[in-house]
Design a protein around this motif. Structure first.
Motif, PDB file in Angstrom:
ATOM      1  N   SER A   1       0.872  -1.185   0.000  1.00 22.70           N
ATOM      2  CA  SER A   1       0.000   0.000   0.000  1.00 22.70           C
ATOM      3  C   SER A   1       0.899   1.222   0.000  1.00 22.70           C
ATOM      4  O   SER A   1       2.086   1.139   0.342  1.00 22.70           O
ATOM      5  CB  SER A   1      -0.945   0.010   1.209  1.00 22.70           C
ATOM      6  N   GLY A   2       0.335   2.344  -0.411  1.00 22.19           N
ATOM      7  CA  GLY A   2       1.118   3.559  -0.567  1.00 22.19           C
ATOM      8  C   GLY A   2       1.413   4.267   0.741  1.00 22.19           C
ATOM      9  O   GLY A   2       1.054   3.793   1.825  1.00 22.19           O
ATOM     10  N   PRO A   3       2.053   5.431   0.675  1.00 19.24           N
ATOM     11  CA  PRO A   3       2.492   6.153   1.877  1.00 19.24           C
ATOM     12  C   PRO A   3       1.361   6.495   2.850  1.00 19.24           C
ATOM     13  O   PRO A   3       1.581   6.570   4.052  1.00 19.24           O
ATOM     14  CB  PRO A   3       3.122   7.434   1.307  1.00 19.24           C
ATOM     15  N   ARG A   4       0.144   6.666   2.342  1.00 23.51           N
ATOM     16  CA  ARG A   4      -1.002   6.981   3.219  1.00 23.51           C
ATOM     17  C   ARG A   4      -1.924   5.767   3.383  1.00 23.51           C
ATOM     18  O   ARG A   4      -3.095   5.915   3.726  1.00 23.51           O
ATOM     19  CB  ARG A   4      -1.774   8.186   2.661  1.00 23.51           C
ATOM     20  N   GLY A   5      -1.398   4.574   3.096  1.00 20.74           N
ATOM     21  CA  GLY A   5      -2.194   3.357   3.232  1.00 20.74           C
ATOM     22  C   GLY A   5      -3.101   3.100   2.049  1.00 20.74           C
ATOM     23  O   GLY A   5      -3.910   2.176   2.074  1.00 20.74           O
TER      24      GLY A   5
END
Length: 197
Positions: free
Chosen positions: A27-31
């Motif tokens: 998942s990315g930096p912000r989930g």
């Protein structure tokens, strides 16, 4: 500690299967998962077959909460594509265990466990039955550090996220793997199945 010396050759396999970006994040930096990890029909049907072959699924709290989307899916989305409806039925039927210290109840064919996952999973693997899968980065990392994962099934998506939640955790020693299977899907996703050597 090697938990596999003298193990039962017929013990259940534990599989860690996730879609991850080219730079190794689930998942990315912000989930966020956004559209980079959403399967098309071809890939969805492949996932359906893989999940249908399982005897159970172990989840952390966050992934459990994401996957509750599939509970009651047919009633909410009766006109959804057939492959989505099929996945919903497979997922609802599959026995699941959620490891959480914050949840007080779970829904569907799911059991909440407050046991130590390493102890419980080592015991579950000794039981006869179909393979088990683990999902959720924190839970998988714990089991990975205790050498309990037998297969890594990676769906490598053509995206670079630049940060986020990694698929692999930091380890004190190397895990030796053998490539068992590869497949490339129309979307550019590459499937890699590795077994512990």
């Amino acid at each position: 500690m090697d938990t596999h010396k003298g193990e039962n050759p017929h013990m259940r396999k534990l599989i860690y299967s996730m879609t991850l970006s080219l730079d190794g994040y689930i998942s990315g930096p912000r989930g966020e998962h956004d559209d980079w990890a959403v399967p098309d029909e071809q890939l969805h049907r492949f996932h359906n077959d893989q999940v249908a072959a399982l005897g159970g699924h172990l989840l952390g709290r966050r992934l459990y909460e994401v996957m509750t989307y599939w509970e009651g899916f047919e009633e909410r989305e009766p006109d959804a594509p057939r492959y989505s409806l099929e996945f919903a039925r497979i997922w609802q039927k599959l026995p699941k265990i959620v490891y959480s210290t914050t949840l007080t109840e779970v829904e569907g064919n799911t059991r909440l466990s407050t046991e130590d996952p390493v102890t419980e999973v080592a015991r579950l693997k000794q039981e006869p039955g179909e393979p088990l899968a683990v999902g959720g980065a924190d839970l998988a990392a714990t089991l990975m550090r205790h050498d309990l994962i037998d297969e890594y099934r990676i769906f490598l998506a053509p995206a670079v996220l630049g940060g986020g939640t990694p698929y692999f955790t930091a380890l004190e020693r190397r895990i030796e793997l053998e490539l068992q299977e590869t497949r490339t899907f129309d979307t550019g996703v590459v499937y890699l199945r590795y077994a512990r050597r």
